[in-house]
Scaffold this active site. Sequence first.
Site, PDB file in Angstrom:
ATOM      1  N   PRO A 130       0.819  -1.220   0.000  1.00 35.49           N
ATOM      2  CA  PRO A 130       0.000   0.000   0.000  1.00 35.49           C
ATOM      3  C   PRO A 130       0.854   1.272   0.000  1.00 35.49           C
ATOM      4  O   PRO A 130       0.335   2.361  -0.221  1.00 35.49           O
ATOM      5  CB  PRO A 130      -0.819  -0.121   1.291  1.00 35.49           C
ATOM      6  CG  PRO A 130      -0.217  -1.215   2.081  1.00 35.49           C
ATOM      7  CD  PRO A 130       0.601  -2.058   1.172  1.00 35.49           C
TER       8      PRO A 130
ATOM      9  N   GLU B  70       3.205  -7.652   8.967  1.00 37.11           N
ATOM     10  CA  GLU B  70       3.349  -6.205   9.203  1.00 37.11           C
ATOM     11  C   GLU B  70       4.264  -5.548   8.182  1.00 37.11           C
ATOM     12  O   GLU B  70       4.600  -4.388   8.299  1.00 37.11           O
ATOM     13  CB  GLU B  70       3.885  -5.960  10.619  1.00 37.11           C
ATOM     14  CG  GLU B  70       2.931  -6.376  11.708  1.00 37.11           C
ATOM     15  CD  GLU B  70       1.563  -5.708  11.606  1.00 37.11           C
ATOM     16  OE1 GLU B  70       1.522  -4.460  11.502  1.00 37.11           O
ATOM     17  OE2 GLU B  70       0.552  -6.429  11.608  1.00 37.11           O
TER      18      GLU B  70
ATOM     19  N   ARG C  87      -4.165  -9.187 -20.127  1.00 34.05           N
ATOM     20  CA  ARG C  87      -5.221  -8.961 -21.128  1.00 34.05           C
ATOM     21  C   ARG C  87      -4.783  -7.973 -22.219  1.00 34.05           C
ATOM     22  O   ARG C  87      -5.375  -7.932 -23.278  1.00 34.05           O
ATOM     23  CB  ARG C  87      -6.532  -8.500 -20.475  1.00 34.05           C
ATOM     24  CG  ARG C  87      -6.493  -7.140 -19.865  1.00 34.05           C
ATOM     25  CD  ARG C  87      -7.785  -6.791 -19.144  1.00 34.05           C
ATOM     26  NE  ARG C  87      -8.879  -6.433 -20.044  1.00 34.05           N
ATOM     27  CZ  ARG C  87      -8.986  -5.267 -20.663  1.00 34.05           C
ATOM     28  NH1 ARG C  87      -8.053  -4.335 -20.514  1.00 34.05           N
ATOM     29  NH2 ARG C  87     -10.007  -5.024 -21.445  1.00 34.05           N
TER      30      ARG C  87
ATOM     31  N   ASP D 228     -11.769   0.601 -23.873  1.00 31.29           N
ATOM     32  CA  ASP D 228     -11.697   0.310 -22.440  1.00 31.29           C
ATOM     33  C   ASP D 228     -11.998   1.571 -21.648  1.00 31.29           C
ATOM     34  O   ASP D 228     -11.666   2.671 -22.089  1.00 31.29           O
ATOM     35  CB  ASP D 228     -10.260  -0.074 -22.047  1.00 31.29           C
ATOM     36  CG  ASP D 228      -9.967  -1.545 -22.284  1.00 31.29           C
ATOM     37  OD1 ASP D 228     -10.893  -2.287 -22.600  1.00 31.29           O
ATOM     38  OD2 ASP D 228      -8.799  -1.908 -22.136  1.00 31.29           O
TER      39      ASP D 228
HETATM   40  N1  ADE Z   1      -0.727  -5.158   0.023  1.00 31.19           N
HETATM   41  C1  ADE Z   1      -1.586  -4.817   0.999  1.00 31.19           C
HETATM   42  N2  ADE Z   1      -2.400  -3.827   0.606  1.00 31.19           N
HETATM   43  C2  ADE Z   1      -2.036  -3.515  -0.674  1.00 31.19           C
HETATM   44  C3  ADE Z   1      -2.491  -2.567  -1.621  1.00 31.19           C
HETATM   45  N3  ADE Z   1      -3.469  -1.715  -1.367  1.00 31.19           N
HETATM   46  N4  ADE Z   1      -1.881  -2.543  -2.818  1.00 31.19           N
HETATM   47  C4  ADE Z   1      -0.861  -3.379  -3.093  1.00 31.19           C
HETATM   48  N5  ADE Z   1      -0.392  -4.296  -2.246  1.00 31.19           N
HETATM   49  C5  ADE Z   1      -0.957  -4.365  -1.036  1.00 31.19           C
END
Ligand code: ADE
Length: 227
Positions: free
Chosen positions: A87, A114, A151, A166
């Site tokens: 994230p 974590e 794809r 798309d």
């Molecule tokens: N791992 C955990 N959350 C994630 C996300 N939002 N994007 C990519 N990998 C992740």
Amino acid sequence: MRIDVLTLFPNMILPVIKESIIGRAMYEKKITINVIDFRDYSTNKHQKVDDYPYGGGAGMVLQVEPIVKALRSIEGYQDALKLIMTPQGEPYLQTTAEKFARCDHMIILCGHYEGFDERVRAYFDLEVSIGDFVLTGGEYAALVVMDSVVRLIPGVLNKEASFQEDSFSEGLLEYPQYTRPRVFEGKEVPEVLLSGHHEAIRAWRDSQRLERTKKRREDLYKKYRKR
Ligand code: ADE
């Protein structure tokens, strides 16, 4: 294209891709996907790949050594595009998928727990996030990236499939689509689509794309207007 996925949960990847268009592309040898369980590269007799964080804190941290060993086991890893799903990465967009689809070899690391030892980052090229939310594991995100990239590889989708239409191509959302019946519970197909007037249909679809984007995604609309 070849994709190697580094994960602790191979069964979160393999059965899913087998059931999908990616599976067909693999079967037709348009792509090669290889899933590597980096627990196999543990340096610990109990096959552990995580440990307590230095400095204390909750949860466990993935160790750098098994990940780097697993990475180095991949033939040609030096020249591959090496991604970490996290994230904390840069936002993943259709334009990113288009860029990735042009490369010959991708390696994707799925994080867990974590997080991973900060030193892992030095061995990878790019960190990618599929959105501002936290998943339990990078596998879901890796599947999203793989699906959206594969794809786009020539020959993977039917010839008729058009990437031009798309959502997000040209930065706009897709126009509405209809099929039979002409009327369902009083809801009619727009007249223009039955007209056989190709120019009028194109113009209607273009205006629908603009209108829909303006209404649902002002951010995309503003960007589109500025170009
Ligand atoms: N791992 C955990 N959350 C994630 C996300 N939002 N994007 C990519 N990998 C992740």
